[in-house]
Scaffold this motif. Sequence first.
Motif, PDB file in Angstrom:
ATOM      1  N   ASP A 293       7.460  -0.188  -2.592  1.00  0.00           N
ATOM      2  CA  ASP A 293       6.945   1.113  -2.144  1.00  0.00           C
ATOM      3  C   ASP A 293       5.424   1.099  -2.192  1.00  0.00           C
ATOM      4  OD1 ASP A 293       5.976   4.051  -3.006  1.00  0.00           O
ATOM      5  OD2 ASP A 293       7.733   4.164  -1.698  1.00  0.00           O
ATOM      6  N   ILE A 294       4.802   1.472  -1.092  1.00  0.00           N
ATOM      7  CA  ILE A 294       3.349   1.345  -1.001  1.00  0.00           C
ATOM      8  C   ILE A 294       2.621   2.249  -1.989  1.00  0.00           C
ATOM      9  CG2 ILE A 294       2.951   3.076   0.810  1.00  0.00           C
ATOM     10  CD1 ILE A 294       0.970   0.930   2.022  1.00  0.00           C
TER      11      ILE A 294
ATOM     12  N   VAL B 213       3.370   8.554   2.074  1.00  0.00           N
ATOM     13  CA  VAL B 213       4.643   8.278   1.404  1.00  0.00           C
ATOM     14  C   VAL B 213       5.729   7.971   2.426  1.00  0.00           C
ATOM     15  CG1 VAL B 213       6.422   9.211  -0.127  1.00  0.00           C
ATOM     16  CG2 VAL B 213       4.014   9.778  -0.518  1.00  0.00           C
ATOM     17  N   ASP B 214       5.810   8.773   3.491  1.00  0.00           N
ATOM     18  CA  ASP B 214       6.893   8.597   4.461  1.00  0.00           C
ATOM     19  C   ASP B 214       6.623   7.460   5.444  1.00  0.00           C
ATOM     20  OD1 ASP B 214       4.820  10.052   5.496  1.00  0.00           O
ATOM     21  OD2 ASP B 214       6.065  11.406   6.681  1.00  0.00           O
ATOM     22  N   LYS B 215       5.357   7.290   5.849  1.00  0.00           N
ATOM     23  CA  LYS B 215       5.046   6.232   6.820  1.00  0.00           C
ATOM     24  C   LYS B 215       4.845   4.871   6.158  1.00  0.00           C
ATOM     25  CE  LYS B 215       2.709   9.664   9.697  1.00  0.00           C
ATOM     26  NZ  LYS B 215       1.386  10.235  10.030  1.00  0.00           N
ATOM     27  N   GLN B 216       4.671   4.865   4.839  1.00  0.00           N
ATOM     28  CA  GLN B 216       4.468   3.635   4.074  1.00  0.00           C
ATOM     29  C   GLN B 216       3.258   2.838   4.579  1.00  0.00           C
ATOM     30  OE1 GLN B 216       6.384   2.155   1.184  1.00  0.00           O
ATOM     31  NE2 GLN B 216       6.400   4.398   1.120  1.00  0.00           N
ATOM     32  N   ILE B 217       2.148   3.556   4.770  1.00  0.00           N
ATOM     33  CA  ILE B 217       0.904   2.906   5.173  1.00  0.00           C
ATOM     34  C   ILE B 217      -0.246   3.479   4.358  1.00  0.00           C
ATOM     35  CG2 ILE B 217       1.608   2.457   7.554  1.00  0.00           C
ATOM     36  CD1 ILE B 217      -0.196   4.879   8.334  1.00  0.00           C
ATOM     37  N   TYR B 218      -1.373   2.767   4.395  1.00  0.00           N
ATOM     38  CA  TYR B 218      -2.613   3.288   3.827  1.00  0.00           C
ATOM     39  C   TYR B 218      -3.646   3.322   4.937  1.00  0.00           C
ATOM     40  CZ  TYR B 218      -4.565  -1.481   3.853  1.00  0.00           C
ATOM     41  OH  TYR B 218      -5.039  -2.707   4.240  1.00  0.00           O
ATOM     42  N   HIS B 219      -4.614   4.232   4.789  1.00  0.00           N
ATOM     43  CA  HIS B 219      -5.695   4.316   5.772  1.00  0.00           C
ATOM     44  C   HIS B 219      -6.898   4.983   5.140  1.00  0.00           C
ATOM     45  CE1 HIS B 219      -7.889   4.786   9.482  1.00  0.00           C
ATOM     46  NE2 HIS B 219      -8.003   6.084   9.274  1.00  0.00           N
ATOM     47  N   CYS B 220      -8.069   4.381   5.313  1.00  0.00           N
ATOM     48  CA  CYS B 220      -9.297   4.979   4.808  1.00  0.00           C
ATOM     49  C   CYS B 220     -10.052   5.604   5.971  1.00  0.00           C
ATOM     50  CB  CYS B 220     -10.175   3.934   4.111  1.00  0.00           C
ATOM     51  SG  CYS B 220     -11.749   4.634   3.552  1.00  0.00           S
ATOM     52  N   PHE B 221     -10.319   6.898   5.872  1.00  0.00           N
ATOM     53  CA  PHE B 221     -11.050   7.596   6.919  1.00  0.00           C
ATOM     54  C   PHE B 221     -12.545   7.281   6.863  1.00  0.00           C
ATOM     55  CE2 PHE B 221      -7.239  10.207   6.262  1.00  0.00           C
ATOM     56  CZ  PHE B 221      -6.769  10.260   7.573  1.00  0.00           C
ATOM     57  N   GLY B 222     -12.960   6.599   5.799  1.00  0.00           N
ATOM     58  CA  GLY B 222     -14.361   6.224   5.673  1.00  0.00           C
ATOM     59  C   GLY B 222     -14.681   4.894   6.316  1.00  0.00           C
TER      60      GLY B 222
END
Length: 582
Positions: free
Chosen positions: A16-17, A53-62
Amino acid sequence: MAFSESFLEELVARNDIVDVVGSYVQLTKRSGNNMFGLCPFHNEKTPSFSVSVDKQIYHCFGCGKGGGVINFIMEIEGLGFREAVEFLAKRAGIQVPDDDTPPEVKNRRARLLDANRDAARFYFDMLSKPEGAPAQQYIKNRGISQKMVRRFGLGAAPDRWTALCDALTAKGYTYQELFIAGLCKRGKSGGFYDTFRNRLMFPVIDIKGNVIAFSGRALGDNEPKYLNSADTPVFSKSRNLFAMNLAKKSKLGMIILAEGNVDVVSLHQAGFDCAVASLGTSLTPEQAKLISRYTSRVIIAYDSDGAGVKAAQRAIGILEENGLEVKVLRVYGAKDPDEFIREKGAEAFKRLIESSENHIEYRLETLKSGFDTTTDDGKLQYMRRAVNMLAGLPSSLEREIYAGKVAQEMGVSSQSVVSEVSKARRRLIAQEKKKREEKMMRPKDEYQAKSRELRYDSVVSAAAEEGVIRLLLLDPELAGKTGKLSAEEFSSPFLGALFREIMERIKSGRDISVGALSAGLEREQAEHLAQIVQRPESVPDGEKSISDYIEKIKTENLKKTSKDDLRAIAEMYKEKKGYGGQ
């Protein structure tokens, strides 16, 4: 793909991410199913790093980094794809199947590590031979013991053009292998020569015990004074620290961050076996993350010159954002830790460590040294700079305490400085929020930048293509509304291939989670996919939205086709005209 799709899907499902990322980043619940924290890949004061949590991804808006759990481990640990898969498989207790990577590719890393190991042995042996005399003399002059020579595997690069090349090619290595490993360079005439010549050699060893690179100190007038290996398939300057393989075993409960290799050796010799140094670069977030795996305390012991002070200021922020307790050592009466220890001894250096300054006090003191605070104008300028610095501190308690200290020191009311810090803090937060919002709005020039990176032919079509993919991932039932849209109509080959993959997965009932899709993507592609799904989209209006997107894609594709046809007709006309005129 080297691993089967079913294996990668199981791997992603079992890791789990949120749990994986949470072991590196302190995440806090915000709205919906997104968790936020400070980005581990760039410096920031307010959280812009999102984990879905649901998409199981990370993303930095910076900084724009993003992807699935495998991409995260590759980025944070500095691992290749297979190594990241093995890392996560071990974490989840999954057996890694044999992959279908060609043996020559699979063995390349091992071959490069073997070459580095044999090079380290060659340099070590050369140290005890007549050609190693200059290095031996340098070691003697710096007071380095033979015990430290053996512990660090110090060696000597002879003052000859092809000494190492000759020795290693005799062992069966090719010049190309040595070139890729960074051990030799190619001359203008096409021949090869040693990268390191007439230098005291410091092997760089990773935390697994592999020799991955070298740092060489000049013994003559040759420049540069210190020469470090360039990045190779087995070495990245930004992700490794000299002597971390030894410091990670220290019982001192801290890491001393020094500026140079000799400082590190001297510190270890004096009993401070927790010293490390970066390799020809300023401290990076990746190096700070590596340090945080072994300790929560860091003492910065850089040189006392202007460059050292500047480097310390930069390192403080990076270390603090990785949750580390930071202190700064002022090396009084010496230019660096090595000189201090040789002149005043290990006990005096220990007392220096015990009296090291809190990083906030150090930064304030450094700031104050740049102004004449005996004048009203100097006081005012210093306080303005101090207020801005304090506003960036994450702890409200620290902000208030040190604002009070600045006020007392400058002879003004505590409340006035605290108030100014609060105002500056609000401005800083507003600026960070604006930056995030601008990043999320995805201006036209960002699409154009992506067109260079991921080969968009049409900015208008690009936005529509991303919209189709985003809607399909949010509501797979919309696949039935795509009509005769084909991947070939996409202006981006990458997005076209992604559309085809998603459609095939939907038809066969396979996993279309972003985490699963990201498992087989390159870093830039995974980051782009994470950006796509983070954009707002109205699912209740999905049928109309996907219809509009498809119409734009087809219209833009028709324009492109028409232009291509016109160019083809023009070319045919030119050819006929030229033929007729002969």
